[in-house]
Design an enzyme around this catalytic site. Structure first.
Site, PDB file in Angstrom:
ATOM      1  N   CYS A 161       4.139   4.608 -37.876  1.00  0.00           N
ATOM      2  CA  CYS A 161       3.096   4.835 -38.870  1.00  0.00           C
ATOM      3  C   CYS A 161       1.916   3.881 -38.675  1.00  0.00           C
ATOM      4  O   CYS A 161       0.748   4.286 -38.759  1.00  0.00           O
ATOM      5  CB  CYS A 161       3.657   4.719 -40.285  1.00  0.00           C
ATOM      6  SG  CYS A 161       4.425   3.130 -40.648  1.00  0.00           S
ATOM      7  N   CYS A 215       0.835  -1.207   0.000  1.00  0.00           N
ATOM      8  CA  CYS A 215       0.000   0.000   0.000  1.00  0.00           C
ATOM      9  C   CYS A 215       0.867   1.253   0.000  1.00  0.00           C
ATOM     10  O   CYS A 215       1.681   1.440   0.904  1.00  0.00           O
ATOM     11  CB  CYS A 215      -0.920   0.011   1.214  1.00  0.00           C
ATOM     12  SG  CYS A 215      -2.453  -0.888   0.950  1.00  0.00           S
TER      13      CYS A 215
END
Length: 422
Positions: free
Chosen positions: A385, A135
């Site tokens: 691309c 945590c």
């Protein structure tokens, strides 16, 4: 039909899908609803000394029309009395004996405290423990969670404390808020962990409100860093799972966590070495019934591949995951534009011209129509691309026939050193 059951560190589960320790596993009512829906297991919301939570406590990142691309929380461990949780764990296990219940635990890194909570919780019949050493907020300020999980020596020591008295498998949950996840993974293995789980949430601030200038979420005008999860963290989690799976000093089962939302995500994590997966954000976003799509999609995928058992795919991509210095420098890939599919949006040309290698030309065909063509001698095969192209099939990335034998950077350096010694 393919068998999608798992045996994870000696824990048998009807499918690989466990709910992660989080709000969805806060009560017996919720876990029982999940089991009724078909989930294979649940990691109960972390038990420890009950805490006080704040409101509000959740925030989300929405991107390009997609809700909850990322999720942030500042909620802590269970705020309910441990006696209530233990009673509900016992009742839930009695009702669903074939489903897995893992108890997530968090106390200060002291032998006596870990012995006490492990003994107390295992008496109600859990199938295993998950040590919450990850945590990043709230509990870490109290010397627990990531405050422990960022130090390999404390990870090893805490794991050892739990193993000294545990009668069921122990899973050590790792924090991603660290430079090298394998350092703590190896420490957990040295401490005797039966398995590791990763990743826990990533330190984050979800955003700032442009009208009020309050952070998101905020508590009476003040905010704090929280834990980030959801689809956006999947690439980070997948890398960390792979790094642990390919490290011979870890060599224990891995429970994969982090952005898993579909059966396809599940397959990716298991190919990269996970023996099972845990899910939180997707369940919070869509509810427990997503388990139907998860299990059916996984079964259909295995059937289509002719694979009888889910266990047969675990780690099958790990050997393909290596360091950059081992990649083939002589491999040649180029882009080819299919002008019969291309819609001439020119996004590929703009991306290549402005930010890549200026190898896409804007030309005219014999009929005077605009076309795009890649100068393959200048193309470096970067994929940009094809990534920005909005039309499937308009750009192919093509492997060229090798003209040189494979050679990695390490091979090249070794050859240079050999020549220098002559």
């Amino acid at each position: 039909m393919a068998d999608i059951s798992i045996n994870f560190a000696g824990i048998k589960s009807p499918n690989p899908y466990w709910l992660a320790s989080a709000p969805p596993t806060n009560t017996g009512y919720q876990v029982q609803r999940a089991f009724e829906a078909g989930w294979g297991g649940a990691v109960w919301k972390t038990l420890g000394e009950p805490i006080l939570n704040v409101t509000s406590r959740f925030g989300a990142s929405h991107f390009n029309g997609q809700r909850v691309a990322g999720f942030n929380n500042i909620e802590l461990i269970s705020d309910r009395p441990i006696e209530d949780n233990l009673k509900e764990i016992y009742e839930t296990k009695k009702l669903f004996p074939d489903r897995v219940i893992i108890a997530s635990l968090m106390v200060e890194p002291e032998r006596e405290k870990w012995h006490e909570i492990v003994k107390r919780v295992q008496d109600v019949g859990v199938d295993g423990f998950e040590l919450n050493l990850g945590c990043p907020h709230g509990m870490s300020e109290r010397g627990m969670g990531a405050a422990v999980g960022q130090h390999p020596d404390l990870v090893e020591m805490t794991t050892m404390y739990a193993k000294e008295v545990a009668e069921v498998p122990v899973i050590t949950k790792l924090t991603p808020n660290i430079t090298d996840i394998t350092a703590t993974a190896k420490a957990a293995a040295r401490g005797g962990a039966d398995a590791i789980s990763l990743i826990n949430t990533i330190n984050s601030l979800i955003g700032v409100d442009l009208d009020t200038w309050n952070t998101i979420p905020n508590v009476n005008g003040k905010g704090a860093h929280g834990g980030y999860c959801g689809p956006a963290v999947k690439p980070i989690a997948l890398n960390m799972v792979g790094e642990c799976a390919r490290n011979p000093e870890v060599n224990i089962p891995i429970s994969g966590i982090g952005g898993i939302s579909t059966w396809k995500d599940t397959v990716e994590f298991m190919l990269m070495g996970a023996g099972g997966v845990q899910i939180c954000t997707a369940a919070m976003h869509h509810g427990f019934r997503i388990i139907d799509d998860l299990t059916e999609g996984l079964e259909n995928y295995l059937d289509e591949k002719g694979i009888d058992s889910l266990s047969d795919i675990i780690g099958k991509s790990v050997e393909k995951y290596t360091d950059w210095s081992e990649l083939d420098l002589n491999h040649k890939l180029v882009a080819r534009i299919n002008n019969d599919v291309c819609i001439n949006c020119n996004k590929c040309h703009i991306a290549c011209e402005d930010t890549s290698h200026q190898c896409i030309d804007m030309l005219k065909d014999g009929n005077g129509n605009d076309i795009l063509r890649v100068r393959e001698d200048d193309c470096v095969g970067c994929n940009l691309c094809s990534i920005v192209c909005p039309v499937d099939g308009a750009i192919d990335m093509v492997d060229l026939t090798p003209t040189e034998p494979p050679m990695s950077w390490n091979d090249r350096q070794a050859a240079i050193q050999m020549l220098e010694r002559r």
